[in-house]
Design a protein around this motif. Structure first.
Motif, PDB file in Angstrom:
ATOM      1  N   LEU A 162       0.845  -1.183   0.071  1.00  0.00           N
ATOM      2  CA  LEU A 162      -0.025  -0.026  -0.006  1.00  0.00           C
ATOM      3  C   LEU A 162       0.863   1.357   0.106  1.00  0.00           C
ATOM      4  O   LEU A 162       0.404   2.307  -0.598  1.00  0.00           O
ATOM      5  CB  LEU A 162      -0.832  -0.067   1.171  1.00  0.00           C
ATOM      6  N   GLY A 163       2.044   1.255   0.573  1.00  0.00           N
ATOM      7  CA  GLY A 163       2.806   2.428   0.445  1.00  0.00           C
ATOM      8  C   GLY A 163       3.343   2.597  -0.858  1.00  0.00           C
ATOM      9  O   GLY A 163       3.235   3.773  -1.474  1.00  0.00           O
ATOM     10  N   ARG A 164       3.575   1.506  -1.972  1.00  0.00           N
ATOM     11  CA  ARG A 164       3.818   1.669  -3.254  1.00  0.00           C
ATOM     12  C   ARG A 164       2.492   2.392  -3.845  1.00  0.00           C
ATOM     13  O   ARG A 164       2.587   3.238  -4.862  1.00  0.00           O
ATOM     14  CB  ARG A 164       4.198   0.482  -3.952  1.00  0.00           C
ATOM     15  N   ALA A 165       1.356   1.944  -3.505  1.00  0.00           N
ATOM     16  CA  ALA A 165      -0.035   2.166  -4.113  1.00  0.00           C
ATOM     17  C   ALA A 165      -0.101   3.568  -3.877  1.00  0.00           C
ATOM     18  O   ALA A 165      -0.726   4.428  -4.707  1.00  0.00           O
ATOM     19  CB  ALA A 165      -0.894   1.426  -3.743  1.00  0.00           C
ATOM     20  N   ALA A 191       2.011   5.753  -6.112  1.00  0.00           N
ATOM     21  CA  ALA A 191       1.284   5.560  -7.621  1.00  0.00           C
ATOM     22  C   ALA A 191       0.051   6.540  -7.656  1.00  0.00           C
ATOM     23  O   ALA A 191      -0.270   7.070  -8.562  1.00  0.00           O
ATOM     24  CB  ALA A 191       1.126   4.299  -7.793  1.00  0.00           C
ATOM     25  N   ASP A 192      -0.723   6.650  -6.495  1.00  0.00           N
ATOM     26  CA  ASP A 192      -1.787   7.671  -6.379  1.00  0.00           C
ATOM     27  C   ASP A 192      -1.490   8.918  -6.524  1.00  0.00           C
ATOM     28  O   ASP A 192      -2.276   9.767  -7.256  1.00  0.00           O
ATOM     29  CB  ASP A 192      -2.862   7.220  -5.401  1.00  0.00           C
ATOM     30  N   ARG A 193      -0.652   9.332  -5.986  1.00  0.00           N
ATOM     31  CA  ARG A 193       0.110  10.854  -5.928  1.00  0.00           C
ATOM     32  C   ARG A 193       0.809  11.112  -6.916  1.00  0.00           C
ATOM     33  O   ARG A 193       0.992  12.317  -7.128  1.00  0.00           O
ATOM     34  CB  ARG A 193       0.564  10.901  -4.431  1.00  0.00           C
ATOM     35  N   GLU A 194       1.865  10.480  -7.531  1.00  0.00           N
ATOM     36  CA  GLU A 194       2.880  10.653  -8.472  1.00  0.00           C
ATOM     37  C   GLU A 194       2.582   9.845  -9.676  1.00  0.00           C
ATOM     38  O   GLU A 194       2.313   8.883  -9.543  1.00  0.00           O
ATOM     39  CB  GLU A 194       4.206  10.333  -7.851  1.00  0.00           C
ATOM     40  N   LYS A 195       3.213  10.663 -10.908  1.00  0.00           N
ATOM     41  CA  LYS A 195       3.169   9.970 -12.010  1.00  0.00           C
ATOM     42  C   LYS A 195       4.433   9.955 -12.686  1.00  0.00           C
ATOM     43  O   LYS A 195       5.462  11.054 -12.541  1.00  0.00           O
ATOM     44  CB  LYS A 195       2.096  10.520 -12.996  1.00  0.00           C
ATOM     45  N   GLY A 196       4.838   9.062 -13.659  1.00  0.00           N
ATOM     46  CA  GLY A 196       5.890   9.042 -14.546  1.00  0.00           C
ATOM     47  C   GLY A 196       7.380   9.252 -13.703  1.00  0.00           C
ATOM     48  O   GLY A 196       7.456   8.603 -12.698  1.00  0.00           O
ATOM     49  N   ASP A 197       8.319  10.143 -14.011  1.00  0.00           N
ATOM     50  CA  ASP A 197       9.471  10.204 -13.652  1.00  0.00           C
ATOM     51  C   ASP A 197       9.367  10.680 -12.100  1.00  0.00           C
ATOM     52  O   ASP A 197      10.191  10.412 -11.479  1.00  0.00           O
ATOM     53  CB  ASP A 197      10.550  11.111 -14.409  1.00  0.00           C
ATOM     54  N   ALA A 198       8.480  11.425 -11.989  1.00  0.00           N
ATOM     55  CA  ALA A 198       8.097  12.039 -10.561  1.00  0.00           C
ATOM     56  C   ALA A 198       8.086  10.928  -9.712  1.00  0.00           C
ATOM     57  O   ALA A 198       8.359  10.883  -8.497  1.00  0.00           O
ATOM     58  CB  ALA A 198       7.003  12.977 -10.752  1.00  0.00           C
ATOM     59  N   ALA A 199       7.203   9.805  -9.919  1.00  0.00           N
ATOM     60  CA  ALA A 199       7.034   8.689  -9.466  1.00  0.00           C
ATOM     61  C   ALA A 199       8.376   7.914  -8.932  1.00  0.00           C
ATOM     62  O   ALA A 199       8.559   7.491  -8.124  1.00  0.00           O
ATOM     63  CB  ALA A 199       5.869   7.836  -9.831  1.00  0.00           C
ATOM     64  N   ALA A 200       9.142   7.991 -10.013  1.00  0.00           N
ATOM     65  CA  ALA A 200      10.219   7.236 -10.034  1.00  0.00           C
ATOM     66  C   ALA A 200      11.542   7.728  -8.954  1.00  0.00           C
ATOM     67  O   ALA A 200      11.931   7.123  -8.229  1.00  0.00           O
ATOM     68  CB  ALA A 200      11.007   7.150 -11.453  1.00  0.00           C
ATOM     69  N   ARG A 201      11.297   9.094  -8.931  1.00  0.00           N
ATOM     70  CA  ARG A 201      11.903  10.006  -8.046  1.00  0.00           C
ATOM     71  C   ARG A 201      11.679   9.762  -6.472  1.00  0.00           C
ATOM     72  O   ARG A 201      12.329   9.465  -5.607  1.00  0.00           O
ATOM     73  CB  ARG A 201      12.032  11.497  -8.084  1.00  0.00           C
ATOM     74  N   LEU A 226      -7.090   7.267  -2.517  1.00  0.00           N
ATOM     75  CA  LEU A 226      -7.907   6.663  -3.580  1.00  0.00           C
ATOM     76  C   LEU A 226      -9.295   6.976  -3.278  1.00  0.00           C
ATOM     77  O   LEU A 226      -9.988   6.599  -2.802  1.00  0.00           O
ATOM     78  CB  LEU A 226      -7.719   5.011  -3.630  1.00  0.00           C
ATOM     79  N   PRO A 227      -9.772   8.254  -3.914  1.00  0.00           N
ATOM     80  CA  PRO A 227     -11.437   8.498  -3.954  1.00  0.00           C
ATOM     81  C   PRO A 227     -12.048   7.496  -4.345  1.00  0.00           C
ATOM     82  O   PRO A 227     -11.670   6.679  -5.280  1.00  0.00           O
ATOM     83  CB  PRO A 227     -11.179   9.786  -4.831  1.00  0.00           C
ATOM     84  N   PRO A 252      -2.508   2.157 -14.821  1.00  0.00           N
ATOM     85  CA  PRO A 252      -3.401   3.125 -14.253  1.00  0.00           C
ATOM     86  C   PRO A 252      -4.704   2.670 -13.715  1.00  0.00           C
ATOM     87  O   PRO A 252      -5.474   1.971 -14.498  1.00  0.00           O
ATOM     88  CB  PRO A 252      -3.410   3.985 -15.673  1.00  0.00           C
ATOM     89  N   GLY A 253      -5.000   2.787 -12.681  1.00  0.00           N
ATOM     90  CA  GLY A 253      -6.345   2.713 -12.140  1.00  0.00           C
ATOM     91  C   GLY A 253      -6.226   1.459 -11.403  1.00  0.00           C
ATOM     92  O   GLY A 253      -7.268   0.725 -10.706  1.00  0.00           O
ATOM     93  N   ALA A 254      -5.189   0.560 -11.379  1.00  0.00           N
ATOM     94  CA  ALA A 254      -5.075  -0.777 -10.688  1.00  0.00           C
ATOM     95  C   ALA A 254      -3.872  -0.693  -9.990  1.00  0.00           C
ATOM     96  O   ALA A 254      -3.087  -1.813 -10.063  1.00  0.00           O
ATOM     97  CB  ALA A 254      -5.171  -1.807 -11.722  1.00  0.00           C
ATOM     98  N   SER A 255      -3.383   0.250  -9.425  1.00  0.00           N
ATOM     99  CA  SER A 255      -2.092   0.577  -8.920  1.00  0.00           C
ATOM    100  C   SER A 255      -1.700  -0.550  -7.830  1.00  0.00           C
ATOM    101  O   SER A 255      -0.740  -1.041  -7.440  1.00  0.00           O
ATOM    102  CB  SER A 255      -1.613   1.801  -8.477  1.00  0.00           C
ATOM    103  N   GLY A 256      -2.972  -0.712  -7.070  1.00  0.00           N
ATOM    104  CA  GLY A 256      -2.943  -1.621  -5.810  1.00  0.00           C
ATOM    105  C   GLY A 256      -2.409  -3.050  -6.165  1.00  0.00           C
ATOM    106  O   GLY A 256      -1.827  -3.670  -5.661  1.00  0.00           O
ATOM    107  N   THR A 257      -3.426  -3.493  -7.390  1.00  0.00           N
ATOM    108  CA  THR A 257      -3.154  -4.760  -7.490  1.00  0.00           C
ATOM    109  C   THR A 257      -1.801  -4.966  -8.225  1.00  0.00           C
ATOM    110  O   THR A 257      -1.241  -5.859  -8.376  1.00  0.00           O
ATOM    111  CB  THR A 257      -4.220  -5.090  -8.901  1.00  0.00           C
TER     112      THR A 257
END
Length: 406
Positions: free
Chosen positions: A121-124, A127-137, A192-193, A334-339
């Motif tokens: 859930l930490g990774r999820a 992924a909910d809050r950051e995208k692309g290379d910002a998520a990688a950082r 996750l709304p 996208p939309g299934a970051s938890g899984t």
């Protein structure tokens, strides 16, 4: 090179809390590694049986992530996180008090299942809050904080072992589990709304079978297996073969972890200029080169202590691998970051659970099995990465927004 992803922002306190939750594995494994020989003696069992306490924990992590990840896509992140963190505290107490090695192995399995909640859930949440290379950082920065765990854990474990014995070492893990529960309760909010939650059987999950997800996920899993092979064998390699005292072993183990944390920091800075795939490629090159050296030394007549240098490089190289590979994989679902996070984590620790016992096949003083496993896993990571780069060139991404830079 056009930048298409922007950071939505993760506060420092939230980032540190998520990193702590993601550190369940290094704290739960590295903290008691120096106690393996003592545990084997006091519980009247073999080194291989004690290593099963590590294997059962890894199996639990794999199972738990497959449970918590998909559930969080349907009901949100916070509820499953609080349930998992609470059970993790109770399981950690059971591990500390286990009267036999059989019960210890069973308690470690439950500890792994429940501790998986924080990791997946930490990774999820990222992924909910950051995208692309910002998520990688963000993932790379989490690894810096998480990299402190392997620095502190073995040394702390060695010091506590001298004073309080191996049960005292496991008592430290109980205290850490309580801190993780408090962080989950007071710092991590729902990310996750309701309108973004996915019902069971959604067609988005087909993205888990796409090359955009599978190739970076495989690179991550095989790369992590290199480190788990080293972690599983390190107490016996450094203490029984090389002859280090437990405290000195803890210092060298911590040095390797500092290399990982340092390269994670460097990688996070490089991601401001280079793409995730480029940084990942450099990490894979370092991984293959260093494990080749480990294998060559294991086949030579040189002292085993020489292996410590390429092992350091192998662990450090993962600082360029783990963050970018995680971001590339999760951005493909996208939309299934938890899984997506669950499958990534379950594969990570499920495969590690298979790899860990292999390094001990030749006995506690054999170095060749460790070298062969590390080299093979690094080679498989390289194959997966090259396949991913080839796919990115010849195949149009399923989500152009996420893959424009990659």
């Amino acid at each position: 090179m056009t930048r298409t992803s922007r950071s939505t922002g993760l506060g420092p306190l939230l980032l540190v809390t998520l990193a702590l939750l993601a550190s369940v594995a290094p704290f739960s494994t590295d903290l008691y590694l120096s106690a393996f020989p003592v545990m084997a003696e006091e519980l009247n069992t073999s080194a291989a049986t004690i290593q099963l306490t590590l294997t059962s924990f890894l199996i639990g992590l794999a199972i738990g992530q497959l449970v918590f990840g998909p559930i969080s896509d349907r009901v949100g992140r916070r509820g499953p996180l609080l349930i998992g963190s609470t059970v993790f505290v109770l399981a950690s107490i059971a591990v500390m008090l286990a009267p036999s090695v059989e019960l210890l192995i069973a308690a470690r399995l439950l500890q792994g299942v429940s501790g998986a909640a924080g990791m997946v859930l930490g990774r999820a949440v990222v992924a909910d809050r950051e995208k692309g290379d910002a998520a990688a950082r963000a993932f790379s920065l989490m690894m810096i904080v998480g990299g402190i765990a392997p620095v502190i854990a073995p040394l702390a474990g060695s010091l506590v072992l001298d004073q309080l014995g191996w049960r005292g070492v496991l008592g430290v893990l109980v205290a850490l589990s309580i801190v993780m529960l408090l962080g989950s309760w007071f710092v991590v909010k729902e990310t996750l709304p309701r309108e973004q939650r996915s019902p069971a059987g959604t067609g988005r999950f087909r993205l888990l079978l796409s090359a955009q997800y599978l190739t970076p996920a495989a690179t991550f899993v095989f790369g992590f297996s290199v480190m788990m092979a080293y972690i599983s064998a390190s107490p016996f390699l450094y203490q029984d073969v090389i002859g280090l005292e437990p405290t000195v072993y803890g210092l060298f183990f911590g040095l390797n972890a500092l290399g990982l944390a340092g390269c994670s920091f460097i990688g996070s800075r490089m991601l401001r200029r280079f793409t995730s795939r480029t940084v990942l490629g450099w990490g894979v090159i370092g991984l293959v080169g260093s494990t080749t050296a480990v294998l060559a030394l294991a086949l030579s007549a040189l002292p085993a202590a020489w292996m410590m240098v390429p092992i350091f490089v192998s662990v450090a190289s993962l600082g360029f691998v783990m963050g970018p590979a995680t971001a590339l994989a999760l951005s493909a679902v996208p939309g299934a970051s938890g899984t997506g996070s669950a499958v990534l984590g379950a594969s990570q620790f499920g495969f590690a659970a298979i790899v860990s016992p292999l390094v001990g096949l030749g006995g506690s003083e054999a170095t060749l099995p460790l070298a062969v496993v590390m080299f093979t896993m690094a080679l498989l990571a390289a194959v997966a990465h090259v396949s991913g780069r080839f796919t990115a060139v010849v195949q149009k991404p399923s989500n152009p927004v996420e893959f424009t830079k990659q």
